[in-house]
Design an enzyme around this catalytic site. Structure first.
Site, PDB file in Angstrom:
ATOM      1  N   VAL A 199       0.826  -1.211   0.000  1.00 41.50           N
ATOM      2  CA  VAL A 199       0.000   0.000   0.000  1.00 41.50           C
ATOM      3  C   VAL A 199       0.862   1.264   0.000  1.00 41.50           C
ATOM      4  CG1 VAL A 199      -1.988   1.069   1.081  1.00 41.50           C
ATOM      5  CG2 VAL A 199      -1.613  -1.357   1.357  1.00 41.50           C
ATOM      6  N   ILE A 200       1.857   1.283   0.882  1.00 44.45           N
ATOM      7  CA  ILE A 200       2.697   2.488   0.973  1.00 44.45           C
ATOM      8  C   ILE A 200       3.522   2.655  -0.301  1.00 44.45           C
ATOM      9  CG2 ILE A 200       4.670   3.530   2.172  1.00 44.45           C
ATOM     10  CD1 ILE A 200       3.579   2.463   4.781  1.00 44.45           C
ATOM     11  N   GLY A 244       6.430  -3.133   5.036  1.00 42.98           N
ATOM     12  CA  GLY A 244       5.535  -3.482   6.137  1.00 42.98           C
ATOM     13  C   GLY A 244       5.909  -2.762   7.416  1.00 42.98           C
ATOM     14  N   ASP A 258      -2.754  -1.002  15.807  1.00 39.48           N
ATOM     15  CA  ASP A 258      -1.664  -1.689  15.104  1.00 39.48           C
ATOM     16  C   ASP A 258      -0.868  -2.621  16.005  1.00 39.48           C
ATOM     17  OD1 ASP A 258      -2.348  -0.261  12.860  1.00 39.48           O
ATOM     18  OD2 ASP A 258      -0.366   0.634  12.554  1.00 39.48           O
ATOM     19  N   ALA A 304      -6.172   2.536  10.253  1.00 37.46           N
ATOM     20  CA  ALA A 304      -6.639   3.496  11.247  1.00 37.46           C
ATOM     21  C   ALA A 304      -8.073   3.203  11.682  1.00 37.46           C
ATOM     22  CB  ALA A 304      -6.540   4.903  10.660  1.00 37.46           C
ATOM     23  N   HIS A 331     -28.782   9.756 -10.677  1.00 38.22           N
ATOM     24  CA  HIS A 331     -28.120   9.808 -11.976  1.00 38.22           C
ATOM     25  C   HIS A 331     -27.758  11.240 -12.314  1.00 38.22           C
ATOM     26  CE1 HIS A 331     -27.167   8.821 -16.110  1.00 38.22           C
ATOM     27  NE2 HIS A 331     -27.882   9.875 -16.490  1.00 38.22           N
TER      28      HIS A 331
HETATM   29  P1  FAD Z   1      -0.248   4.868  15.860  1.00 45.24           P
HETATM   30  O1  FAD Z   1      -0.953   5.746  14.926  1.00 45.24           O
HETATM   31  O2  FAD Z   1       1.120   4.399  15.496  1.00 45.24           O
HETATM   32  O3  FAD Z   1      -0.203   5.672  17.227  1.00 45.24           O
HETATM   33  C1  FAD Z   1       0.455   5.189  18.338  1.00 45.24           C
HETATM   34  C2  FAD Z   1       0.868   6.365  19.178  1.00 45.24           C
HETATM   35  O4  FAD Z   1       1.324   5.883  20.437  1.00 45.24           O
HETATM   36  C3  FAD Z   1       2.019   7.180  18.592  1.00 45.24           C
HETATM   37  O5  FAD Z   1       1.736   8.532  18.696  1.00 45.24           O
HETATM   38  C4  FAD Z   1       3.203   6.803  19.464  1.00 45.24           C
HETATM   39  O6  FAD Z   1       4.153   7.839  19.555  1.00 45.24           O
HETATM   40  C5  FAD Z   1       2.507   6.565  20.779  1.00 45.24           C
HETATM   41  N1  FAD Z   1       3.251   5.717  21.709  1.00 45.24           N
HETATM   42  C6  FAD Z   1       3.860   4.530  21.465  1.00 45.24           C
HETATM   43  N2  FAD Z   1       4.390   4.033  22.602  1.00 45.24           N
HETATM   44  C7  FAD Z   1       4.105   4.926  23.581  1.00 45.24           C
HETATM   45  C8  FAD Z   1       4.384   4.990  24.955  1.00 45.24           C
HETATM   46  N3  FAD Z   1       5.052   4.032  25.577  1.00 45.24           N
HETATM   47  N4  FAD Z   1       3.953   6.072  25.642  1.00 45.24           N
HETATM   48  C9  FAD Z   1       3.261   7.062  25.034  1.00 45.24           C
HETATM   49  N5  FAD Z   1       2.970   7.053  23.727  1.00 45.24           N
HETATM   50  C10 FAD Z   1       3.388   6.005  23.012  1.00 45.24           C
HETATM   51  N6  FAD Z   1      -4.288   3.572   7.536  1.00 45.24           N
HETATM   52  C11 FAD Z   1      -5.509   3.796   7.009  1.00 45.24           C
HETATM   53  O7  FAD Z   1      -6.502   3.261   7.527  1.00 45.24           O
HETATM   54  N7  FAD Z   1      -5.676   4.599   5.911  1.00 45.24           N
HETATM   55  C12 FAD Z   1      -4.623   5.195   5.304  1.00 45.24           C
HETATM   56  O8  FAD Z   1      -4.808   5.909   4.319  1.00 45.24           O
HETATM   57  C13 FAD Z   1      -3.334   4.968   5.833  1.00 45.24           C
HETATM   58  N8  FAD Z   1      -2.254   5.552   5.265  1.00 45.24           N
HETATM   59  C14 FAD Z   1      -1.017   5.352   5.811  1.00 45.24           C
HETATM   60  C15 FAD Z   1       0.081   5.944   5.197  1.00 45.24           C
HETATM   61  C16 FAD Z   1       1.340   5.756   5.726  1.00 45.24           C
HETATM   62  C17 FAD Z   1       2.530   6.406   5.050  1.00 45.24           C
HETATM   63  C18 FAD Z   1       1.506   4.973   6.903  1.00 45.24           C
HETATM   64  C19 FAD Z   1       2.870   4.789   7.509  1.00 45.24           C
HETATM   65  C20 FAD Z   1       0.423   4.376   7.514  1.00 45.24           C
HETATM   66  C21 FAD Z   1      -0.847   4.549   6.966  1.00 45.24           C
HETATM   67  N9  FAD Z   1      -1.968   3.945   7.522  1.00 45.24           N
HETATM   68  C22 FAD Z   1      -3.199   4.150   6.977  1.00 45.24           C
HETATM   69  C23 FAD Z   1      -1.872   3.087   8.710  1.00 45.24           C
HETATM   70  C24 FAD Z   1      -2.277   3.891   9.959  1.00 45.24           C
HETATM   71  O9  FAD Z   1      -1.437   5.007  10.082  1.00 45.24           O
HETATM   72  C25 FAD Z   1      -2.189   3.005  11.191  1.00 45.24           C
HETATM   73  O10 FAD Z   1      -2.964   1.843  11.001  1.00 45.24           O
HETATM   74  C26 FAD Z   1      -2.701   3.752  12.406  1.00 45.24           C
HETATM   75  O11 FAD Z   1      -1.973   4.936  12.618  1.00 45.24           O
HETATM   76  C27 FAD Z   1      -2.619   2.868  13.649  1.00 45.24           C
HETATM   77  O12 FAD Z   1      -3.128   3.557  14.738  1.00 45.24           O
HETATM   78  P2  FAD Z   1      -2.631   3.261  16.238  1.00 45.24           P
HETATM   79  O13 FAD Z   1      -3.316   4.263  17.082  1.00 45.24           O
HETATM   80  O14 FAD Z   1      -2.769   1.829  16.519  1.00 45.24           O
HETATM   81  O15 FAD Z   1      -1.064   3.550  16.199  1.00 45.24           O
HETATM   82  P1  NAD Z   2       2.378  -3.861   3.030  1.00 45.22           P
HETATM   83  O1  NAD Z   2       2.340  -5.083   3.834  1.00 45.22           O
HETATM   84  O2  NAD Z   2       1.137  -3.294   2.470  1.00 45.22           O
HETATM   85  O3  NAD Z   2       3.353  -4.081   1.776  1.00 45.22           O
HETATM   86  C1  NAD Z   2       4.672  -4.487   1.908  1.00 45.22           C
HETATM   87  C2  NAD Z   2       5.109  -5.086   0.587  1.00 45.22           C
HETATM   88  O4  NAD Z   2       6.504  -5.272   0.645  1.00 45.22           O
HETATM   89  C3  NAD Z   2       4.480  -6.456   0.317  1.00 45.22           C
HETATM   90  O5  NAD Z   2       3.992  -6.493  -0.996  1.00 45.22           O
HETATM   91  C4  NAD Z   2       5.625  -7.419   0.539  1.00 45.22           C
HETATM   92  O6  NAD Z   2       5.546  -8.580  -0.258  1.00 45.22           O
HETATM   93  C5  NAD Z   2       6.815  -6.564   0.134  1.00 45.22           C
HETATM   94  N1  NAD Z   2       8.086  -6.962   0.727  1.00 45.22           N
HETATM   95  C6  NAD Z   2       8.323  -7.429   1.969  1.00 45.22           C
HETATM   96  N2  NAD Z   2       9.654  -7.644   2.146  1.00 45.22           N
HETATM   97  C7  NAD Z   2      10.258  -7.288   0.982  1.00 45.22           C
HETATM   98  C8  NAD Z   2      11.615  -7.257   0.536  1.00 45.22           C
HETATM   99  N3  NAD Z   2      12.599  -7.634   1.342  1.00 45.22           N
HETATM  100  N4  NAD Z   2      11.873  -6.837  -0.712  1.00 45.22           N
HETATM  101  C9  NAD Z   2      10.855  -6.435  -1.538  1.00 45.22           C
HETATM  102  N5  NAD Z   2       9.571  -6.448  -1.164  1.00 45.22           N
HETATM  103  C10 NAD Z   2       9.267  -6.854   0.077  1.00 45.22           C
HETATM  104  O7  NAD Z   2       3.161  -2.802   3.935  1.00 45.22           O
HETATM  105  P2  NAD Z   2       3.397  -1.247   3.736  1.00 45.22           P
HETATM  106  O8  NAD Z   2       3.071  -0.837   2.357  1.00 45.22           O
HETATM  107  O9  NAD Z   2       4.736  -0.977   4.298  1.00 45.22           O
HETATM  108  O10 NAD Z   2       2.301  -0.637   4.699  1.00 45.22           O
HETATM  109  C11 NAD Z   2       2.334  -0.915   6.107  1.00 45.22           C
HETATM  110  C12 NAD Z   2       0.970  -0.877   6.694  1.00 45.22           C
HETATM  111  O11 NAD Z   2       0.419   0.420   6.649  1.00 45.22           O
HETATM  112  C13 NAD Z   2       0.028  -1.802   5.963  1.00 45.22           C
HETATM  113  O12 NAD Z   2      -0.461  -2.753   6.866  1.00 45.22           O
HETATM  114  C14 NAD Z   2      -1.077  -0.953   5.470  1.00 45.22           C
HETATM  115  O13 NAD Z   2      -2.335  -1.502   5.742  1.00 45.22           O
HETATM  116  C15 NAD Z   2      -0.914   0.364   6.221  1.00 45.22           C
HETATM  117  N6  NAD Z   2      -1.180   1.424   5.244  1.00 45.22           N
HETATM  118  C16 NAD Z   2      -2.465   1.579   4.810  1.00 45.22           C
HETATM  119  C17 NAD Z   2      -2.742   2.521   3.846  1.00 45.22           C
HETATM  120  C18 NAD Z   2      -4.141   2.668   3.362  1.00 45.22           C
HETATM  121  O14 NAD Z   2      -5.043   2.170   4.022  1.00 45.22           O
HETATM  122  N7  NAD Z   2      -4.379   3.336   2.242  1.00 45.22           N
HETATM  123  C19 NAD Z   2      -1.740   3.301   3.306  1.00 45.22           C
HETATM  124  C20 NAD Z   2      -0.449   3.094   3.754  1.00 45.22           C
HETATM  125  C21 NAD Z   2      -0.198   2.159   4.732  1.00 45.22           C
END
Ligand code: FAD
Ligand code: NAD
Length: 477
Positions: free
Chosen positions: A193-194, A280, A321, A329, A453
């Site tokens: 995805v990323i 990942g 997560d 999220a 529509h």
């Molecule tokens: P997090 O968002 O990681 O929040 C955890 C928080 O806890 C952080 O602020 C951290 O600093 C804090 N923390 C950790 N340990 C401690 C501690 N001991 N004390 C105090 N604070 C602490 N998901 C989607 O659904 N849609 C998307 O479009 C999407 N796009 C993404 C794009 C990118 C580039 C990335 C990296 C992720 C994306 N995700 C997306 C995934 C999404 O960001 C995560 O699934 C989501 O943020 C998880 O929420 P969380 O609250 O479990 O953890």
């Molecule tokens: P991902 O699991 O979606 O994709 C990782 C990809 O990397 C997989 O296709 C895997 O086969 C490949 N891979 C793993 N090891 C490799 C290697 N050594 N060499 C080459 N390819 C390799 O993980 P991500 O894209 O890093 O995203 C992380 C998480 O964040 C995901 O769980 C995703 O759900 C979440 N996320 C969600 C959104 C969204 O909802 N739009 C956007 C960004 C991230």
């Protein structure tokens, strides 16, 4: 250390799993604290976690800006708009991204305050007996106590041994959101995805983007008809996706990074300016658990929970997560809210079978429920209806006719089992499918529902009709 201040609920982590849990617990009349240790690059603290600070929101801001830039370059002329020479002001684009993030994260702090949650910046550490030690950004410590603790510490990017992050040439997704110049050649490791979202951003802004994916198949998590269509469009856009590519070594130097990998043809190597590693994310629990809390981790580092998100320690819960399930999220948010309800003696529920997935590329990709491959493997009799956006008047008017809606329904009961969309606003359109499936709707239920529509949602309607070979606006094959 001062005497332990006492709460009904302490939430550790203020991301999309933690902050909704805190707000709902407070709405339920409980005394709540939410602790978050997120640190921005400038040293400031912010609520919102990965999602708001370095994930969902900044990536969507850049996806939107880069898509507009791309469309202005490639589509305006088709609409009869002459705009002259386009130039990119990346600094302004990045300022817009940062402003959106700042506004949104500040909004979370305001929401917590308005709900009566005590918001604390600092690192929380669970001690035995539901005590929590908080280390503030200035290093001072305090001990809190609670009847219930919710762990919502999130996840961090996986680092590859052969490609350690250096924050400059080899970066994680956060780094790739903050480039201050468009790389000429960018290598993305991982076509997940990323990789696809951020690869698209930099491709649209002018980089040559090579995506190395270890698996032989593209987008294995998606319905393979959808994945095939997506691969075709991404390749047409110029994303150079190389499957079955295993990175073996990398060397960063003055002239960029040399990435070595093996594929079906043998040893290969690439010279690029920068590398984004997107292979990942892993659960983050570093410093979270003191000895003797009773909370256990599985072999992959996830906090072990039961189906109610309860850990092995009494009245200690974990959501988002950091526990099993998709790292999304909205999944974390629903878990956080469900736990806050259970703590208050109310009903909390997460339907893990109906968590929608969205990939915010162009065309956008979204799905819910089961794929055709999953139905085949489970031996479920199904029917499939596909409606192409090329037959949608609204999509044609939007110059966005790539893709289709595919609806899968049970052959004998007619219940909708999966909906898979690639095309314009797929992430919005999927909501109708999620709602329909939550109510266990049949294809006929959707067929009998009036869709305005001309709208994109008519494609969902027509896909339901197509499942019974009764589509009006496309050929029934
Ligand atoms: P997090 O968002 O990681 O929040 C955890 C928080 O806890 C952080 O602020 C951290 O600093 C804090 N923390 C950790 N340990 C401690 C501690 N001991 N004390 C105090 N604070 C602490 N998901 C989607 O659904 N849609 C998307 O479009 C999407 N796009 C993404 C794009 C990118 C580039 C990335 C990296 C992720 C994306 N995700 C997306 C995934 C999404 O960001 C995560 O699934 C989501 O943020 C998880 O929420 P969380 O609250 O479990 O953890
Ligand atoms: P991902 O699991 O979606 O994709 C990782 C990809 O990397 C997989 O296709 C895997 O086969 C490949 N891979 C793993 N090891 C490799 C290697 N050594 N060499 C080459 N390819 C390799 O993980 P991500 O894209 O890093 O995203 C992380 C998480 O964040 C995901 O769980 C995703 O759900 C979440 N996320 C969600 C959104 C969204 O909802 N739009 C956007 C960004 C991230």
């Amino acid at each position: 250390m001062a005497d332990a201040a006492s709460y009904d609920v302490i939430v550790i982590g203020g991301g999309p799993a933690g902050y909704p849990a805190a707000i709902r617990a407070a709405q339920n009349g409980l005394k709540v604290a939410c602790i978050d240790g997120w640190k921005n690059r400038d040293g400031s603290n912010a609520f919102g976690g990965t999602c708001l600070n370095a994930g969902c929101i900044p990536s969507k801001a850049l996806l939107e800006s880069s898509e507009l830039y791309h469309r202005a370059q490639h589509e305006f002329a088709t609409h009869g708009i002459k705009a002259g020479a386009l130039t990119l002001d990346l600094a302004a684009m990045q300022r817009r991204r940062a402003t959106i993030v700042k506004g949104m994260t500040g909004g979370i702090a305001s929401l917590l305050k308005a709900a009566g949650v005590t918001a604390i910046f600092g690192n929380g550490r669970l001690l035995p007996g539901r005590k929590v030690e908080v280390t503030a950004p200035d290093g001072s410590r305090q001990e809190l106590a609670a009847r219930h603790v919710i762990l919502a510490s999130g996840s961090v990017p996986v680092e590859l041994k052969v490609l350690p992050f250096d924050g400059r040439q080899i970066v994680d997704s956060w780094g790739a959101l903050e480039f201050d110049a468009v790389p000429q050649r960018l290598c993305v490791i991982g076509a997940g995805v990323i990789g696809l979202e951020l690869g698209s951003v930099w491709k649209r802004l002018g980089a040559e983007v090579i995506v190395l994916e270890a698996l032989e198949k593209f987008l294995v998590i998606a319905d393979q008809q959808l994945a095939g269509e997506a691969a075709r469009h991404f390749r047409k856009q110029g994303l150079d996706i190389r499957l079955g590519a295993r990175v073996t070594a990398a060397k960063a130097g003055k002239d960029g990074v040399t990435v070595s990998y093996t594929d079906a043809k043998g040893e290969q190597s690439l010279q690029v300016d920068q590398v984004v590693v997107a292979v990942g994310r892993r659960p983050f629990t570093s410093g979270l658990l003191a000895e003797g809390t009773g909370v256990t981790l599985d072999e992959r580092g996830f906090i072990q929970v039961d189906e109610h998100c309860h850990t092995a320690a009494e009245n200690v819960w974990a959501v988002g997560d950091v526990v099993r399930g998709p790292m999304l999220a909205h999944k974390g948010k629903e878990e956080g809210i469900a736990v806050a309800e259970r703590i208050a003696g109310r009903y909390g529920h997460v339907n893990y079978a109906l968590i929608p997935s969205v990939i915010y590329t162009a065309p956008e990709i979204a799905w819910v429920g089961q794929t055709e491959e999953q139905l085949k493997a489970a031996g479920v009799g199904y029917k499939s209806g596909v409606f192409p956006f090329a037959a949608s008047g609204r999509a044609r008017a939007m110059e966005a006719s790539a893709g289709f809606v595919k609806l899968l329904a049970d052959k004998s009961t007619d219940e909708i089992l999966g909906v898979h969309i690639i095309g314009p606003m797929a992430g919005e359109l999927i909501a109708e499918a999620v709602l329909a499936m939550e109510f266990r709707a049949s294809a006929e239920d959707l067929q009998r529902t009036i869709h305005a529509h001309p709208t994109l949602s008519e494609a969902v309607h027509e896909a339901a009709l197509a499942a019974d070979k009764r589509a009006i606006d496309s050929l029934n094959r």
